[in-house]
Enzyme design. Sequence first.
Site, PDB file in Angstrom:
ATOM      1  N   ASP A  45      -4.210   0.411  -1.102  1.00 43.35           N
ATOM      2  CA  ASP A  45      -2.851   0.388  -1.640  1.00 43.35           C
ATOM      3  C   ASP A  45      -1.914   1.205  -0.734  1.00 43.35           C
ATOM      4  O   ASP A  45      -0.750   0.858  -0.561  1.00 43.35           O
ATOM      5  CB  ASP A  45      -2.835   0.966  -3.061  1.00 43.35           C
ATOM      6  CG  ASP A  45      -3.424  -0.001  -4.073  1.00 43.35           C
ATOM      7  OD1 ASP A  45      -3.351  -1.218  -3.844  1.00 43.35           O
ATOM      8  OD2 ASP A  45      -3.962   0.468  -5.086  1.00 43.35           O
ATOM      9  N   ALA A 162      -0.099   5.062 -10.369  1.00 44.13           N
ATOM     10  CA  ALA A 162      -0.300   6.023  -9.284  1.00 44.13           C
ATOM     11  C   ALA A 162       0.038   7.449  -9.773  1.00 44.13           C
ATOM     12  O   ALA A 162      -0.491   7.877 -10.795  1.00 44.13           O
ATOM     13  CB  ALA A 162       0.551   5.585  -8.083  1.00 44.13           C
TER      14      ALA A 162
HETATM   15  P1  NAP Z   1      -2.808   8.643  -0.569  1.00 42.63           P
HETATM   16  O1  NAP Z   1      -3.870   9.653  -0.456  1.00 42.63           O
HETATM   17  O2  NAP Z   1      -2.604   7.621   0.484  1.00 42.63           O
HETATM   18  O3  NAP Z   1      -2.966   7.822  -1.935  1.00 42.63           O
HETATM   19  C1  NAP Z   1      -3.451   8.448  -3.048  1.00 42.63           C
HETATM   20  C2  NAP Z   1      -4.213   7.431  -3.887  1.00 42.63           C
HETATM   21  O4  NAP Z   1      -3.278   6.671  -4.652  1.00 42.63           O
HETATM   22  C3  NAP Z   1      -5.052   6.432  -3.088  1.00 42.63           C
HETATM   23  O5  NAP Z   1      -6.318   6.351  -3.700  1.00 42.63           O
HETATM   24  C4  NAP Z   1      -4.286   5.118  -3.245  1.00 42.63           C
HETATM   25  O6  NAP Z   1      -5.133   3.979  -3.230  1.00 42.63           O
HETATM   26  C5  NAP Z   1      -3.693   5.305  -4.621  1.00 42.63           C
HETATM   27  N1  NAP Z   1      -2.524   4.483  -4.923  1.00 42.63           N
HETATM   28  C6  NAP Z   1      -1.418   4.227  -4.176  1.00 42.63           C
HETATM   29  N2  NAP Z   1      -0.571   3.444  -4.842  1.00 42.63           N
HETATM   30  C7  NAP Z   1      -1.149   3.184  -6.045  1.00 42.63           C
HETATM   31  C8  NAP Z   1      -0.761   2.439  -7.183  1.00 42.63           C
HETATM   32  N3  NAP Z   1       0.404   1.804  -7.224  1.00 42.63           N
HETATM   33  N4  NAP Z   1      -1.595   2.410  -8.256  1.00 42.63           N
HETATM   34  C9  NAP Z   1      -2.772   3.065  -8.238  1.00 42.63           C
HETATM   35  N5  NAP Z   1      -3.200   3.782  -7.199  1.00 42.63           N
HETATM   36  C10 NAP Z   1      -2.394   3.852  -6.115  1.00 42.63           C
HETATM   37  O7  NAP Z   1      -1.479   9.481  -0.898  1.00 42.63           O
HETATM   38  P2  NAP Z   1      -0.063   9.522  -0.204  1.00 42.63           P
HETATM   39  O8  NAP Z   1      -0.033   8.668   1.018  1.00 42.63           O
HETATM   40  O9  NAP Z   1       0.347  10.930  -0.101  1.00 42.63           O
HETATM   41  O10 NAP Z   1       0.872   8.869  -1.358  1.00 42.63           O
HETATM   42  C11 NAP Z   1       0.787   7.548  -1.699  1.00 42.63           C
HETATM   43  C12 NAP Z   1       0.824   7.433  -3.202  1.00 42.63           C
HETATM   44  O11 NAP Z   1      -0.249   8.177  -3.736  1.00 42.63           O
HETATM   45  C13 NAP Z   1       2.087   8.026  -3.854  1.00 42.63           C
HETATM   46  O12 NAP Z   1       3.081   7.035  -3.989  1.00 42.63           O
HETATM   47  C14 NAP Z   1       1.586   8.524  -5.195  1.00 42.63           C
HETATM   48  O13 NAP Z   1       1.831   7.607  -6.244  1.00 42.63           O
HETATM   49  C15 NAP Z   1       0.088   8.639  -5.019  1.00 42.63           C
HETATM   50  N6  NAP Z   1      -0.280  10.049  -5.181  1.00 42.63           N
HETATM   51  C16 NAP Z   1      -0.840  10.415  -6.368  1.00 42.63           C
HETATM   52  C17 NAP Z   1      -1.131  11.744  -6.605  1.00 42.63           C
HETATM   53  C18 NAP Z   1      -1.743  12.112  -7.905  1.00 42.63           C
HETATM   54  O14 NAP Z   1      -2.075  11.206  -8.676  1.00 42.63           O
HETATM   55  N7  NAP Z   1      -1.877  13.404  -8.193  1.00 42.63           N
HETATM   56  C19 NAP Z   1      -0.849  12.720  -5.653  1.00 42.63           C
HETATM   57  C20 NAP Z   1      -0.273  12.301  -4.459  1.00 42.63           C
HETATM   58  C21 NAP Z   1       0.012  10.948  -4.237  1.00 42.63           C
HETATM   59  P3  NAP Z   1      -5.892   3.436  -1.930  1.00 42.63           P
HETATM   60  O15 NAP Z   1      -7.092   4.311  -1.782  1.00 42.63           O
HETATM   61  O16 NAP Z   1      -6.246   2.017  -2.283  1.00 42.63           O
HETATM   62  O17 NAP Z   1      -4.943   3.534  -0.762  1.00 42.63           O
END
Ligand code: NAP
Length: 270
Positions: A45, A162
């Site tokens: 994703d 997410a």
């Molecule tokens: P990242 O480590 O690339 O992504 C974090 C995780 O979020 C990965 O496992 C990714 O899946 C998953 N993800 C991304 N979009 C999603 C969605 N729409 N629904 C469900 N899971 C999803 O983190 P990053 O590059 O810093 O940020 C990318 C996204 O990660 C942000 O937009 C945010 O929503 C999410 N994130 C979540 C948290 C948390 O939940 N505490 C913290 C930071 C960021 P894949 O492994 O398939 O790529």
Amino acid sequence: MKIAIVANHAKKSQDVAKELKEKLALAGFDLDCQVPSVVITVGGDGTLLSAFHQYSHLLERVRFIGVHTGHLGFYTDWRDYEIDLLIKSLTEEKRQRVSYPLLEVTLEYSDEQPTKTLIALNEATIRNIERTMVADVYIKDECFEKYRGDGLSVSTPTGSTAYSKSLGGAVINPKLKAIQMNEIASINNLVYRSLGSPLIIAQDEWIRIDLKREDHYQLHLDHFVESQVNLVSVTFKLSKKEIHFASYRHTQFWRRVNDAFIGKIEYKDE
Ligand code: NAP
């Protein structure tokens, strides 16, 4: 049909992207990373999020297709071993698409910096990086609450699985045109009070956050982070633009949610 391929750096994704390029060329497709009409991502994703921002200036003409090299994701419908089937679908397809809402974020400053408008696929989060964030929260033009806490995050329906979910937000079917605001560690006591639960607004509403302290803020927009100086207000609303996915293979939303968060559970007492 002009096709661009965006892969993450993992060896498996690079190998799949190479195989995909070779097979697409053999099948007679044009590979064009400048002005594609289809963007195929290989990874997870996160890879689709990157590709979305890379091609956000072409959203009206582009349809995205996600190939996952790990587990099926929320933006990925194909597995890495299904390349031949994917190419067959591209050859036979009739340009069907399914479209999902995006978030528009507008930043206003107290100095001469121009107003900025950005677009997010998952969410946008505003945090005070120095001390507690204090803000008046407006829904449309009416003051709704005075917020005090670490920050506020507003997500799209597809972003609801997410970061929003980790903040206690509801999972929203992306067929609904709505955005959701989540509080991050709000202070709720006898002096300060905000709703304390996720809030979902309708298509014709917007949320404005007026920041009450002249501090340094951090804006997280999907996977980007940017420091903000002299930021005074942030407005969130549904964008007029949408993201389009090629729909000849599109996993049903609640099946994805079940696969990602519940899976097969064996209940001992059944
Ligand atoms: P990242 O480590 O690339 O992504 C974090 C995780 O979020 C990965 O496992 C990714 O899946 C998953 N993800 C991304 N979009 C999603 C969605 N729409 N629904 C469900 N899971 C999803 O983190 P990053 O590059 O810093 O940020 C990318 C996204 O990660 C942000 O937009 C945010 O929503 C999410 N994130 C979540 C948290 C948390 O939940 N505490 C913290 C930071 C960021 P894949 O492994 O398939 O790529």
